[in-house]
Design a protein around this motif. Sequence first.
Motif, PDB file in Angstrom:
ATOM      1  N   ARG A 194     -40.589  16.944   7.495  1.00 16.89           N
ATOM      2  CA  ARG A 194     -39.482  16.737   8.447  1.00 16.89           C
ATOM      3  C   ARG A 194     -39.740  17.510   9.739  1.00 16.89           C
ATOM      4  O   ARG A 194     -39.489  17.006  10.841  1.00 16.89           O
ATOM      5  N   GLU A 210     -39.515  20.559  -2.374  1.00 19.63           N
ATOM      6  CA  GLU A 210     -38.623  20.841  -1.258  1.00 19.63           C
ATOM      7  C   GLU A 210     -39.396  21.408  -0.071  1.00 19.63           C
ATOM      8  O   GLU A 210     -39.115  21.087   1.089  1.00 19.63           O
ATOM      9  N   LEU A 264     -37.902  11.780  -1.277  1.00 27.67           N
ATOM     10  CA  LEU A 264     -38.243  12.512  -2.490  1.00 27.67           C
ATOM     11  C   LEU A 264     -38.118  11.627  -3.726  1.00 27.67           C
ATOM     12  O   LEU A 264     -37.102  10.970  -3.934  1.00 27.67           O
ATOM     13  N   PRO A 275     -39.610  11.849   5.013  1.00 23.44           N
ATOM     14  CA  PRO A 275     -40.012  11.870   3.606  1.00 23.44           C
ATOM     15  C   PRO A 275     -38.892  11.397   2.690  1.00 23.44           C
ATOM     16  O   PRO A 275     -37.709  11.615   2.960  1.00 23.44           O
ATOM     17  N   LEU A 318     -41.159  18.597   1.696  1.00 20.77           N
ATOM     18  CA  LEU A 318     -40.209  17.822   2.490  1.00 20.77           C
ATOM     19  C   LEU A 318     -39.862  18.543   3.790  1.00 20.77           C
ATOM     20  O   LEU A 318     -39.797  17.918   4.862  1.00 20.77           O
ATOM     21  N   GLU A 319     -39.633  19.848   3.729  1.00 20.08           N
ATOM     22  CA  GLU A 319     -39.321  20.624   4.933  1.00 20.08           C
ATOM     23  C   GLU A 319     -40.437  20.520   5.965  1.00 20.08           C
ATOM     24  O   GLU A 319     -40.179  20.328   7.160  1.00 20.08           O
ATOM     25  N   VAL A 364     -42.643  11.040  -1.405  1.00 19.57           N
ATOM     26  CA  VAL A 364     -43.147  12.308  -1.939  1.00 19.57           C
ATOM     27  C   VAL A 364     -42.798  12.382  -3.421  1.00 19.57           C
ATOM     28  O   VAL A 364     -41.632  12.555  -3.787  1.00 19.57           O
TER      29      VAL A 364
END
Length: 313
Positions: A39, A32, A47, A45, A35-36, A16
Amino acid sequence: MEEHAASGEGTMKIAVAVNPQAAFGSSRGSGERVLELLRAAGHQPVLLRETNYQALTASVRQAVQQGVDALLMVGGDGMVHLGVNVLASEAVPPTPMGLIPVGTGNDAARSLGLPLGDIPAAVQRFLAGAQQPLSIDLGKVSSDREEEFFAVSFSAGFDARVNERANGWRWPKGRQRYNLAIVRELATFRPIRYRLVVDGVAEELEAMLIAVANGTSLGGGMKITPDAQLSDGELDLFVVAPMSRLRLVALFPKVFSGRHIGEPEVSIRRVRSVRIEAELPGNQSLVSYADGERVGALPRQIDLVPAALTLWV
């Protein structure tokens, strides 16, 4: 990679990449959030965030070379341009790319019909796209010293001059800076003499703007080629003939809705290669832009590269 990951099933390792400017703008925290969501969907992911585009390009290239199931760009057209130029390189393995559009222009997202300003919806589109990957064409821009690729558009003329002016200002931010640059450029802009070689045939003409488009828009929503398709095996050569400032002011708003098509000063034709040179007073050089990013001075050769990139969208 395991077959189930490549097909979009099971757990996927996803790089990402986040716009280096995102921490200072309206898209702050978008990485962020992405990513949340990934997941929560059961994926892994990774970062990629750096302080500038040069460092981020190196991180993206390294991640792809080490092996990921997909590359997901979080940002606008500049991030698309970054991802395209990493993945179009022969030095990296074939990797699909996705986009979470949280930038200012978002012309690539518009051409793809992606949801703007809705990160959960964009992540959902990305994950669903793993089941039906989309193969798109790219444009390749070459000079004697370098080459790079674009996904949506290449421009040299009024739009490029506006970009050049807007990029030299620190204020205001966002779309308003571009709009003010348009007004300022209108005051002094003159038609440009171009020399073209279109699919092997030479021609000369005067124009306000020449663009070679793969997608539908440039400049943050100007629908210059509303019928263009990213996967049709052709590029669209867009030319605006000389006109008075009053006529340009009257015609310009129509570009945002695509209503400029059919106007006598506007021409669009399907091509596969274009060489563009320009003559400016005092041996000045005309700078060109690709996907809203500065490419450099003309002359430039633009060629179609069919089915060059796989997208999950």
